[in-house]
Design a protein around this motif. Structure first.
Motif, PDB file in Angstrom:
ATOM      1  N   MET A   1       0.845  -1.180   0.000  1.00  0.00           N
ATOM      2  CA  MET A   1       0.000   0.000   0.000  1.00  0.00           C
ATOM      3  C   MET A   1       0.891   1.245   0.000  1.00  0.00           C
ATOM      4  O   MET A   1       1.862   1.264  -0.715  1.00  0.00           O
TER       5      MET A   1
ATOM      6  N   THR B   1       3.477   3.755   1.994  1.00  0.00           N
ATOM      7  CA  THR B   1       4.400   3.760   3.124  1.00  0.00           C
ATOM      8  C   THR B   1       5.065   5.131   3.257  1.00  0.00           C
ATOM      9  O   THR B   1       5.046   5.924   2.306  1.00  0.00           O
TER      10      THR B   1
ATOM     11  N   SER C   1      -3.172   5.552  -8.066  1.00  0.00           N
ATOM     12  CA  SER C   1      -3.055   4.124  -8.303  1.00  0.00           C
ATOM     13  C   SER C   1      -4.084   3.698  -9.341  1.00  0.00           C
ATOM     14  O   SER C   1      -5.212   4.171  -9.338  1.00  0.00           O
TER      15      SER C   1
ATOM     16  N   ASP D   1      -4.901   0.416  -9.523  1.00  0.00           N
ATOM     17  CA  ASP D   1      -5.562  -0.753  -8.959  1.00  0.00           C
ATOM     18  C   ASP D   1      -5.976  -0.592  -7.493  1.00  0.00           C
ATOM     19  O   ASP D   1      -6.576  -1.493  -6.916  1.00  0.00           O
TER      20      ASP D   1
ATOM     21  N   ILE E   1      -4.007  -0.591  -5.018  1.00  0.00           N
ATOM     22  CA  ILE E   1      -3.059  -1.336  -4.187  1.00  0.00           C
ATOM     23  C   ILE E   1      -1.651  -0.759  -4.306  1.00  0.00           C
ATOM     24  O   ILE E   1      -1.000  -0.477  -3.311  1.00  0.00           O
ATOM     25  N   THR E   2      -1.177  -0.585  -5.525  1.00  0.00           N
ATOM     26  CA  THR E   2       0.159  -0.044  -5.769  1.00  0.00           C
ATOM     27  C   THR E   2       0.033   1.452  -6.040  1.00  0.00           C
ATOM     28  O   THR E   2      -0.643   1.858  -6.992  1.00  0.00           O
ATOM     29  N   TRP E   3       0.686   2.256  -5.189  1.00  0.00           N
ATOM     30  CA  TRP E   3       0.518   3.703  -5.242  1.00  0.00           C
ATOM     31  C   TRP E   3       1.799   4.391  -5.673  1.00  0.00           C
ATOM     32  O   TRP E   3       2.903   3.961  -5.324  1.00  0.00           O
ATOM     33  N   THR E   4       1.638   5.502  -6.407  1.00  0.00           N
ATOM     34  CA  THR E   4       2.757   6.349  -6.803  1.00  0.00           C
ATOM     35  C   THR E   4       2.531   7.734  -6.220  1.00  0.00           C
ATOM     36  O   THR E   4       1.495   8.360  -6.477  1.00  0.00           O
TER      37      THR E   4
END
Length: 156
Positions: free
Chosen positions: A1, A3, A48, A50, A52-55
């Protein structure tokens, strides 16, 4: 997720509170970051595809609330062609607006809610109708341990 950031960033110690919306298949998360030398009032953005994976946005932090206190809760609302970012400290709820969700302007009406010596906690904002905005907020009334939920409305 999501951080904490690299050492020296505005969010290198913790990510404290957040608000997520999904538009056109893209999740957008606004969050308050904390580092060892800052008060919790700066906001970052992450996206993101999806959920789930964040930038994280390269320009973070994208906004700092005009409070001397700690921001304990935020809520973002897409409202027509604009975004509204609400943030609560211990006594007030502040408002900023943006057309792109990145460049924010503090509303001249900020703070939009002031509860004085009470202790604000969580906020939730939604548009009830085209003309009515509802702001729900949790607070502890001064001198008690009773947790309450308050409501204020704002006509468009």
């Amino acid at each position: 997720m999501l951080t904490p950031g690299l050492s020296g960033s505005f969010d290198d110690k913790a990510i404290v509170c957040f608000s997520v919306i999904k538009e056109d298949g893209l999740y957008k998360m606004w969050y308050v970051g904390m580092n060892t030398s800052s008060v919790l009032k700066s906001v970052g953005l992450a996206t993101s595809s999806d959920g789930i994976t964040w930038t994280k946005h390269s320009g973070n932090p994208i906004y700092t609330f005009p409070t001397n206190g700690v921001v304990t809760s935020i809520s973002v609302l897409r409202d027509g062609n604009a975004y509204r970012l609400f943030g609560a400290d211990a006594a007030s709820i502040y408002l900023a607006t943006s057309t792109d969700g990145i460049a924010w302007t503090t509303s001249p009406s900020s703070p939009v809610v002031t509860v004085g010596a009470n202790s604000l906690d969580a906020i939730t904002v939604y548009r009830d109708s085209e003309s009515l905005l509802r702001i729900y907020y949790g607070y502890i009334a001064g001198g008690s341990n009773d947790y309450n939920i308050g409501l204020t409305t704002n006509s468009k």
